[in-house]
Motif scaffolding. Structure first.
Motif, mmCIF file in Angstrom:
data_model
loop_
_atom_site.group_PDB
_atom_site.id
_atom_site.type_symbol
_atom_site.label_atom_id
_atom_site.label_comp_id
_atom_site.label_asym_id
_atom_site.label_seq_id
_atom_site.Cartn_x
_atom_site.Cartn_y
_atom_site.Cartn_z
ATOM 1 N N PHE A 39 0.840 -1.203 0.000
ATOM 2 C CA PHE A 39 0.000 0.000 0.000
ATOM 3 C C PHE A 39 0.873 1.251 0.000
ATOM 4 N N ALA A 40 1.850 1.280 0.900
ATOM 5 C CA ALA A 40 2.731 2.446 1.000
ATOM 6 C C ALA A 40 3.520 2.648 -0.292
ATOM 7 N N ARG A 41 4.004 1.551 -0.869
ATOM 8 C CA ARG A 41 4.805 1.633 -2.090
ATOM 9 C C ARG A 41 3.984 2.212 -3.241
ATOM 10 N N ASN A 42 2.755 1.733 -3.406
ATOM 11 C CA ASN A 42 1.918 2.223 -4.495
ATOM 12 C C ASN A 42 1.515 3.683 -4.301
ATOM 13 N N ALA A 43 1.218 4.063 -3.067
ATOM 14 C CA ALA A 43 0.873 5.456 -2.795
ATOM 15 C C ALA A 43 2.075 6.363 -3.035
ATOM 16 N N ASP A 44 3.250 5.911 -2.612
ATOM 17 C CA ASP A 44 4.477 6.676 -2.821
ATOM 18 C C ASP A 44 4.767 6.837 -4.314
ATOM 19 N N ASP A 45 4.533 5.777 -5.085
ATOM 20 C CA ASP A 45 4.766 5.855 -6.529
ATOM 21 C C ASP A 45 3.860 6.889 -7.183
ATOM 22 N N ILE A 46 2.626 7.000 -6.690
ATOM 23 C CA ILE A 46 1.731 8.030 -7.208
ATOM 24 C C ILE A 46 2.287 9.415 -6.891
ATOM 25 N N ALA A 47 2.670 9.621 -5.642
ATOM 26 C CA ALA A 47 3.171 10.932 -5.220
ATOM 27 C C ALA A 47 4.456 11.307 -5.949
ATOM 28 N N ASP A 48 5.262 10.309 -6.309
ATOM 29 C CA ASP A 48 6.552 10.570 -6.947
ATOM 30 C C ASP A 48 6.488 10.524 -8.470
#
Length: 289
Positions: free
Chosen positions: A52-61
């Motif tokens: 979850f954190a990885r996918n959300a971070d990928d969106i933000a980045d």
């Protein structure tokens, strides 16, 4: 800020899934994620949280999505996580099921989204206090989630928060040149740069100037204080395997701090070696197992 600070966004998002995995996984991280030291029955939950954190971070980045698109996608992730929407974010649905099984609150995932929404619209930090406020949402929830998953007392949170903030700042220092080049994002406090006579664009140089080195050292001094506060964490953790894991991570944080003291993050990525991991594991097992 709070976990309910959902910025309004009207940008269209894909009907199937808002997530777009970057290809990064646990092997790309500085520190263990759901390692074999975590009890077998809990690893799947740690992996669900990480995904979850990885996918959300990928969106933000993302270098291609607009700020409005990023926030809209992150909002959908939260809606799926909380059950307000049934689909649109597979990792959020997986984590929702995991949380229902483990009994851990969703706040530690929702607080991460506060930081990722901030990343979508903010690319500079005025001072150390502003950076620490960011770390409260971008890093601290990770440690708190793992501790809650293991049934640890909230008395462990201050030391865990310090460790997580240290890890976040060290990562910012490692990636400071790349963050600026790819995202025009700078986590180096602006007041520290100004006092040293530096500009943000100095991070795009091929090597660190003496003035910029002084800024990095100032940040590392403050990070060492975080490491000192984090040193109490293993002694507070009741679960034996988690106690060893936290001991390893605190040692690795101190080692990476030392490496950044002598390495140049603008010339190449300063990182831990296999020897660092083996040494940290050996010493931690000997003391806390």
């Amino acid at each position: 800020m709070s976990a309910n600070d959902n910025a309004q966004a009207t940008a269209a998002v894909p009907e199937t899934s808002v997530e777009a995995w970057s290809g990064k996984d646990k092997a790309d991280e500085n520190f263990p994620v759901g390692s074999l030291l975590i009890r077998r029955e809990l690893r799947e939950h740690v992996h669900a949280y990480y995904a979850f954190a990885r996918n959300a971070d990928d969106i933000a980045d993302s270098a291609t999505l607009s700020p409005a698109d990023k926030i809209a996608r992150l909002n959908i992730m939260e809606e799926v996580l909380t059950g307000a929407s049934a689909e649109g974010a597979p990792s959020a649905a997986r984590l929702r099921a995991s949380l229902a099984q483990s009994g851990v609150t969703s706040i530690h995932a929702r607080e991460l989204l506060v930081a990722f929404r901030q990343d979508a619209v903010q690319n500079r930090y005025a001072d150390w206090a502003a950076l620490m406020d960011y770390c409260r949402y971008s890093a601290a929830p990770v440690g708190r989630y793992v501790l809650d998953l293991h049934g640890e007392d909230k008395a462990t949170w201050p030391a865990s928060d310090a460790l997580c903030a240290s890890l976040q700042v060290l990562n910012h220092l490692q990636d400071c040149a790349g963050d600026l080049r790819s995202l025009d994002r700078c986590y180096i406090p602006q007041d520290m740069l100004a006092k040293a006579g530096c500009k943000t664009d100095d991070l795009a140089r091929g090597e660190t100037t003496p003035a910029l080195r002084a800024v990095f050292d100032q940040m590392l001094n403050l990070t060492e204080a975080l490491n000192e506060a984090a040193a109490a964490l293993p002694g507070l953790v009741r679960a034996r395997r988690l106690r060893v894991e936290t001991a390893i991570i605190t040692r690795l944080a101190r080692r990476l701090t030392a490496r950044l003291r002598h390495g140049d993050p603008l010339a190449s990525r300063v990182k831990l070696s296999k020897v660092d991991f083996i040494t940290a594991a050996t010493l931690s097992l000997g003391r806390f197992a």
